[in-house]
Design an enzyme around this catalytic site. Sequence first.
Site, PDB file in Angstrom:
ATOM      1  N   THR A  96       0.863  -1.183   0.000  1.00 52.03           N
ATOM      2  CA  THR A  96       0.000   0.000   0.000  1.00 52.03           C
ATOM      3  C   THR A  96       0.900   1.234   0.000  1.00 52.03           C
ATOM      4  O   THR A  96       1.655   1.455   0.960  1.00 52.03           O
ATOM      5  CB  THR A  96      -0.922   0.024   1.241  1.00 52.03           C
ATOM      6  OG1 THR A  96      -1.671  -1.181   1.276  1.00 52.03           O
ATOM      7  CG2 THR A  96      -1.868   1.206   1.188  1.00 52.03           C
ATOM      8  N   LYS A 167      -7.495   1.789  -2.969  1.00 47.89           N
ATOM      9  CA  LYS A 167      -7.115   1.363  -1.608  1.00 47.89           C
ATOM     10  C   LYS A 167      -7.296   2.528  -0.622  1.00 47.89           C
ATOM     11  O   LYS A 167      -7.695   2.333   0.535  1.00 47.89           O
ATOM     12  CB  LYS A 167      -5.669   0.860  -1.623  1.00 47.89           C
ATOM     13  CG  LYS A 167      -5.110   0.462  -0.278  1.00 47.89           C
ATOM     14  CD  LYS A 167      -5.696  -0.827   0.287  1.00 47.89           C
ATOM     15  CE  LYS A 167      -5.109  -1.104   1.664  1.00 47.89           C
ATOM     16  NZ  LYS A 167      -5.610  -2.336   2.252  1.00 47.89           N
ATOM     17  N   LYS A 235       0.011   5.312   8.197  1.00 48.35           N
ATOM     18  CA  LYS A 235       0.678   5.454   6.890  1.00 48.35           C
ATOM     19  C   LYS A 235      -0.359   5.593   5.772  1.00 48.35           C
ATOM     20  O   LYS A 235      -0.290   6.515   4.957  1.00 48.35           O
ATOM     21  CB  LYS A 235       1.559   4.228   6.624  1.00 48.35           C
ATOM     22  CG  LYS A 235       1.983   4.052   5.167  1.00 48.35           C
ATOM     23  CD  LYS A 235       2.687   2.726   4.934  1.00 48.35           C
ATOM     24  CE  LYS A 235       1.818   1.502   4.988  1.00 48.35           C
ATOM     25  NZ  LYS A 235       1.356   0.943   3.742  1.00 48.35           N
TER      26      LYS A 235
END
Length: 292
Positions: A96, A167, A235
């Site tokens: 990711t 995502k 993150k």
Amino acid sequence: MRVGFVGLGVMGFPMAGHLAASGHDVVVYNRTRAKGEAWIARHRGSIASTPRDVADNADVVCTMVGNDDDVRAVVFGDDGVLATLADRALLIDHTTTSADLARELAAAHPHFVDAPVSGGQAGAENGQLTIMCGGAPADVDTARSLVDAYAKAVTHIGPTGHGQLAKMANQICIAGIVQGLAEALHLCARSNVDTRLVIEAISQGAAGSWQMTNRAATMIEGRYDFGFAVDWMVKDLGYALDQADRSGARVELTELVAAFYREVQAAGANRFDTSSLLTRLEADPIGSSSPT
Ligand code: NAP
């Protein structure tokens, strides 16, 4: 296919295992060599000493590391994947990351697919991940034929970077839902109502969600060891907030919940799973938020 796999963490270890079980010729690399050796002990395949060696003669290389800089560390440089990866070969990044990193990789290699995953540790182990892809249609088709080994759904969202954008949408939805669930549980607990009964009742209606079905009970028990860590969420939401900033999108709730996750992180619960948003509410002494 001869497949290289870089990054045998919580996710990469079982994913590479599914590739080997599907009959591919798999070569793995992990920075901490012991994990590579543990993988070889359980699966058919071989181990390489550098990402560069993984990519040598590979048809496809998959990377599954941590963040943008970690991907750069394994892809670029003298020992990186691109030092030996043939132009005709496909590079798939499952990490990711930001959409910018995806575009940086596509600029560096002719066949690249950004393919972040959803479904967590259980999804990786059971081969039931949801995968969101960005890239050229022919490259995504090649990727699909491989990643089907560990996916229940593979969707081509659009050009390079669009897998990562999907995502980000996924993480935004999770953040909002988990905070709502945490507040509902907190309200019940502070109001001395039977929280379990409330959840049993409302999960049948419009308030129901995957998080409610799978995490409400464990949140009530204070168990936060279900894989996807707060550090990773901070993150991921950071990438989503940067993207929103640049595209002029309003993501007020996500900004707020990202700050809450940073508080949980600072309190030392950074390796707890994402449902631990409840801990910062419980840490608040009764009465401290009452109007004066
Ligand atoms: P993890 O268990 O911490 O594993 C990370 C892997 O990347 C390890 O093999 C690590 O090597 C390697 N790595 C990290 N930085 C590196 C570097 N600079 N150079 C070389 N290798 C490096 O993480 P994970 O849970 O598998 O997650 C991997 C990615 O998937 C992350 O982007 C995460 O956000 C995403 N993701 C995770 C989940 C989940 O539920 N865990 C779900 C969906 C998506 P070492 O063994 O040497 O540390």
